[in-house]
Design a protein around this motif. Structure first.
Motif, mmCIF file in Angstrom:
data_model
loop_
_atom_site.group_PDB
_atom_site.id
_atom_site.type_symbol
_atom_site.label_atom_id
_atom_site.label_comp_id
_atom_site.label_asym_id
_atom_site.label_seq_id
_atom_site.Cartn_x
_atom_site.Cartn_y
_atom_site.Cartn_z
ATOM 1 N N ALA A 199 100.054 -45.448 83.704
ATOM 2 C CA ALA A 199 100.265 -46.573 82.324
ATOM 3 C C ALA A 199 99.083 -47.183 82.051
ATOM 4 O O ALA A 199 99.561 -48.768 81.579
ATOM 5 N N ALA A 200 97.973 -47.356 82.755
ATOM 6 C CA ALA A 200 96.943 -48.641 82.556
ATOM 7 C C ALA A 200 96.668 -49.107 81.406
ATOM 8 O O ALA A 200 96.543 -50.009 80.572
ATOM 9 N N PRO A 201 96.798 -48.080 80.307
ATOM 10 C CA PRO A 201 96.121 -48.773 78.336
ATOM 11 C C PRO A 201 97.860 -49.609 78.421
ATOM 12 O O PRO A 201 98.162 -50.673 77.700
ATOM 13 N N MET A 202 98.884 -48.842 78.291
ATOM 14 C CA MET A 202 99.863 -50.074 77.991
ATOM 15 C C MET A 202 100.498 -51.110 78.976
ATOM 16 O O MET A 202 100.607 -52.307 78.817
ATOM 17 N N ILE A 203 99.810 -51.099 80.329
ATOM 18 C CA ILE A 203 99.851 -52.120 80.966
ATOM 19 C C ILE A 203 99.071 -53.372 80.752
ATOM 20 O O ILE A 203 99.623 -54.410 80.533
ATOM 21 N N ARG A 204 97.548 -52.506 80.213
ATOM 22 C CA ARG A 204 96.704 -53.940 79.899
ATOM 23 C C ARG A 204 97.669 -54.695 78.603
ATOM 24 O O ARG A 204 96.964 -55.597 78.255
ATOM 25 N N PHE A 205 97.980 -53.861 78.043
ATOM 26 C CA PHE A 205 98.728 -53.764 76.410
ATOM 27 C C PHE A 205 99.237 -55.200 76.076
ATOM 28 O O PHE A 205 99.404 -56.302 75.459
ATOM 29 N N GLY A 206 100.563 -55.134 77.088
ATOM 30 C CA GLY A 206 101.549 -55.954 77.493
ATOM 31 C C GLY A 206 101.454 -57.153 78.828
ATOM 32 O O GLY A 206 102.081 -57.249 78.607
ATOM 33 N N HIS A 207 100.025 -56.677 79.162
ATOM 34 C CA HIS A 207 100.083 -58.063 80.086
ATOM 35 C C HIS A 207 100.784 -57.769 81.446
ATOM 36 O O HIS A 207 100.662 -58.558 81.765
ATOM 37 N N LEU A 208 100.458 -56.337 81.345
ATOM 38 C CA LEU A 208 101.654 -56.820 82.517
ATOM 39 C C LEU A 208 100.948 -56.370 84.109
ATOM 40 O O LEU A 208 99.773 -56.043 83.397
ATOM 41 N N SER A 209 101.503 -56.499 85.599
ATOM 42 C CA SER A 209 100.558 -56.597 86.715
ATOM 43 C C SER A 209 100.501 -55.025 86.496
ATOM 44 O O SER A 209 101.529 -54.220 86.300
ATOM 45 N N ASP A 210 100.411 -54.900 87.679
ATOM 46 C CA ASP A 210 99.554 -53.267 88.604
ATOM 47 C C ASP A 210 101.084 -53.144 89.208
ATOM 48 O O ASP A 210 101.397 -52.297 89.238
ATOM 49 N N LEU A 211 101.322 -54.287 89.962
ATOM 50 C CA LEU A 211 102.633 -54.049 90.282
ATOM 51 C C LEU A 211 104.437 -52.784 89.601
ATOM 52 O O LEU A 211 105.045 -52.520 90.058
ATOM 53 N N THR A 212 103.843 -53.823 87.970
ATOM 54 C CA THR A 212 104.815 -52.641 87.016
ATOM 55 C C THR A 212 104.179 -51.452 86.612
ATOM 56 O O THR A 212 104.826 -50.542 86.485
ATOM 57 N N GLY A 213 103.223 -51.084 86.851
ATOM 58 C CA GLY A 213 102.368 -50.483 86.507
ATOM 59 C C GLY A 213 102.681 -49.091 87.554
ATOM 60 O O GLY A 213 103.038 -48.408 87.419
ATOM 61 N N ALA A 214 102.814 -49.306 89.131
ATOM 62 C CA ALA A 214 103.110 -48.758 90.077
ATOM 63 C C ALA A 214 104.762 -48.623 89.764
ATOM 64 O O ALA A 214 104.720 -47.584 89.820
ATOM 65 N N ALA A 215 105.631 -49.790 89.531
ATOM 66 C CA ALA A 215 106.732 -49.076 89.493
ATOM 67 C C ALA A 215 107.032 -47.885 88.549
ATOM 68 O O ALA A 215 107.885 -46.876 88.619
ATOM 69 N N PHE A 216 106.473 -48.212 87.481
ATOM 70 C CA PHE A 216 106.378 -47.306 85.851
ATOM 71 C C PHE A 216 106.052 -45.324 86.376
ATOM 72 O O PHE A 216 106.966 -44.729 86.890
ATOM 73 N N SER A 217 104.885 -45.546 87.354
ATOM 74 C CA SER A 217 104.664 -44.690 87.963
ATOM 75 C C SER A 217 105.424 -43.484 89.035
ATOM 76 O O SER A 217 105.822 -42.874 88.972
ATOM 77 N N MET A 218 106.371 -44.209 90.050
ATOM 78 C CA MET A 218 107.296 -44.067 90.922
ATOM 79 C C MET A 218 108.045 -43.965 90.141
ATOM 80 O O MET A 218 109.443 -42.812 91.014
ATOM 81 N N ALA A 219 108.856 -44.353 89.069
ATOM 82 C CA ALA A 219 110.586 -43.924 88.487
ATOM 83 C C ALA A 219 110.397 -42.762 88.357
ATOM 84 O O ALA A 219 111.176 -42.411 87.155
ATOM 85 N N PHE A 220 109.228 -42.486 87.942
ATOM 86 C CA PHE A 220 108.967 -41.004 87.565
ATOM 87 C C PHE A 220 109.572 -39.688 88.199
ATOM 88 O O PHE A 220 110.287 -38.647 88.166
#
Length: 324
Positions: free
Chosen positions: A51-72
Motif C-alpha cells: 500500500a506504499a502509494p496510499m501510505i506515503r500520500f496519507g502520511h501513515l507509518s510503515d506499521l499501518t502499511g504492514a497491518a493493511f497487508s496483513m489484513a488481507f
C-alpha cells in the motif's frame, strides 16, 4: 434425570460458549504470534510496500502499511499489530483510528468469497451489482481515510519511532524467542479481558437482549414506507434474523418477478446499514475487547461502523439516482 439434564446443560454451554470462546482465543493467539514474529523480524517496512502509494500520500507509518497487508489474510493479526504498536507508543491514537478504518478494503476482500458464493445462488445477476457496490464502498472508505490522513497527520509521521530498529539484524531463532516472550505476556492480559466480556455477552444473548433489540428495530421501520412492503420485510429479516435470511426472501421475490434487480440491491444495501450496529456490538466487541482495551475497542467499533454505514448509504444513493 438430573444427570441427563446436567449433561445437556454442559453440552449447551460447550457448544454456545466454550467452543466459540476457545476458537476466538485460538485465532487471537495465532494473530499475536504472527504479528509478533513480523515485528521481531523487522518486516513491517517490507510488508507496507503493498500500500506504499496510499501510505506515503496519507502520511501513515510503515506499521499501518504492514497491518493493511496483513489484513488481507487475518484481521486478528492486523489489529494485534496495531494494538501492540499503540501500547508501545509507536503509533498515536489518531493513527490507530485511521489505520483501523484504512483496513476496510482488505477486510472486505477477506470475507468476499463467502459473501459472493452465498448471494450468487439466491439473487443471481443482482449479486454482481451488490458486490460491486459494497466493494466500491470499501474502496471509498480506504481512499477516504488516505485523504483524511494526509491532512490529519504531518509528513514527520513517515519517519517516526517505528523505524528505529530497522537496521537491526535479527535471525529466526532470536525473533522466535522475542515472539514467545511477548506472546506469553500479551495472551494473559487478553484472556483476563476476553473471558468476562465474552461471558457477559453470552448471558445477554441467552437472556434475549440482542433478539429484543433486533425485534424492536425491525418493528419500527415505518419511516421506510417509501419502500414496498416486500422490501421492508426483507430488511426486517436482515435485522431480526441473519443476512442469509434476507437473501433467501430476496431470492424468492426476484424469482417470481415481484421485485427487480434494482429494488433487491437497494433493499439489501439498506438492510446492510440498519443491521450493522447490533451485529457489530454482539459479534465484534468481544473480539475487539480481547485485543484493545474495552473502552478503546468500543470507540474503534463506533467510528468504523459509522464510517462504513455512511459509505454504503452514499453508494446506495448514487445507485438509486444514477441507475434507471
Amino acid at each position: 434425570m438430573v444427570i441427563a439434564a446436567l449433561i445437556d446443560t454442559l453440552g449447551l454451554l460447550w457448544r454456545e460458549l466454550g467452543h466459540p470462546l476457545v476458537r476466538l482465543l485460538t485465532f487471537i493467539s495465532i494473530g499475536l504470534i504472527v504479528a509478533g514474529f513480523i515485528e521481531a523480524m523487522n518486516w513491517t517496512r517490507k510488508m507496507s510496500v503493498v500500500a506504499a502509494p496510499m501510505i506515503r500520500f496519507g502520511h501513515l507509518s510503515d506499521l499501518t502499511g504492514a497491518a493493511f497487508s496483513m489484513a488481507f489474510f487475518s484481521g486478528v493479526a492486523a489489529n494485534t499489530m496495531l494494538s501492540e504498536a499503540y501500547e508501545q507508543g509507536r503509533l498515536s491514537k489518531k493513527e490507530l483510528f485511521l489505520a483501523n478504518m484504512f483496513n476496510s478494503l482488505p477486510a472486505y476482500f477477506l470475507h468476499l468469497p463467502t459473501t459472493f458464493f452465498l448471494t450468487l445462488p439466491l439473487i443471481k445477476g443482482a449479486t454482481f451489482i451488490y458486490i460491486g457496490l459494497t466493494l466500491g464502498a470499501a474502496l471509498l472508505r480506504t481512499l477516504g481515510i488516505a485523504v483524511l490522513s494526509h491532512f490529519l497527520l504531518g509528513p514527520e509521521n513517515l519517519t517516526g519511532k517505528h523505524g528505529q530498529r530497522e537496521a537491526e539484524s535479527v535471525n529466526f531463532r532470536l525473533a522466535g524467542q522475542r515472539t514467545i516472550v511477548r506472546f506469553k505476556k500479551r495472551i494473559r492480559k487478553i484472556i483476563r479481558l476476553t473471558l468476562p466480556v465474552y461471558i457477559i455477552f453470552f448471558g445477554l444473548s441467552e437472556a434475549g437482549m440482542f433478539q429484543l433489540l433486533e425485534e424492536v428495530m425491525a418493528d419500527h421501520l415505518t419511516w421506510l414506507a417509501w419502500l414496498s412492503p416486500k422490501a421492508v420485510s426483507i430488511i426486517a429479516l436482515q435485522i431480526a434474523a441473519e443476512f442469509s435470511a434476507g437473501l433467501v426472501a430476496a431470492g424468492v421475490l426476484l424469482q417470481d418477478g415481484t421485485m427487480t434487480y434494482k429494488e433487491i440491491v437497494m433493499t439489501l444495501l439498506i438492510g446492510n446499514v440498519l443491521s450493522s450496529p447490533i451485529r457489530a456490538v454482539r459479534h465484534q466487541f468481544p473480539y475487539y475487547a480481547g485485543i484493545f482495551k474495552p473502552r478503546l475497542a468500543m470507540q474503534l467499533i463506533v467510528f468504523s461502523q459509522s464510517f462504513r454505514a455512511f459509505s454504503i448509504a452514499l453508494v446506495a444513493l448514487l445507485y438509486f439516482f444514477l441507475v434507471m
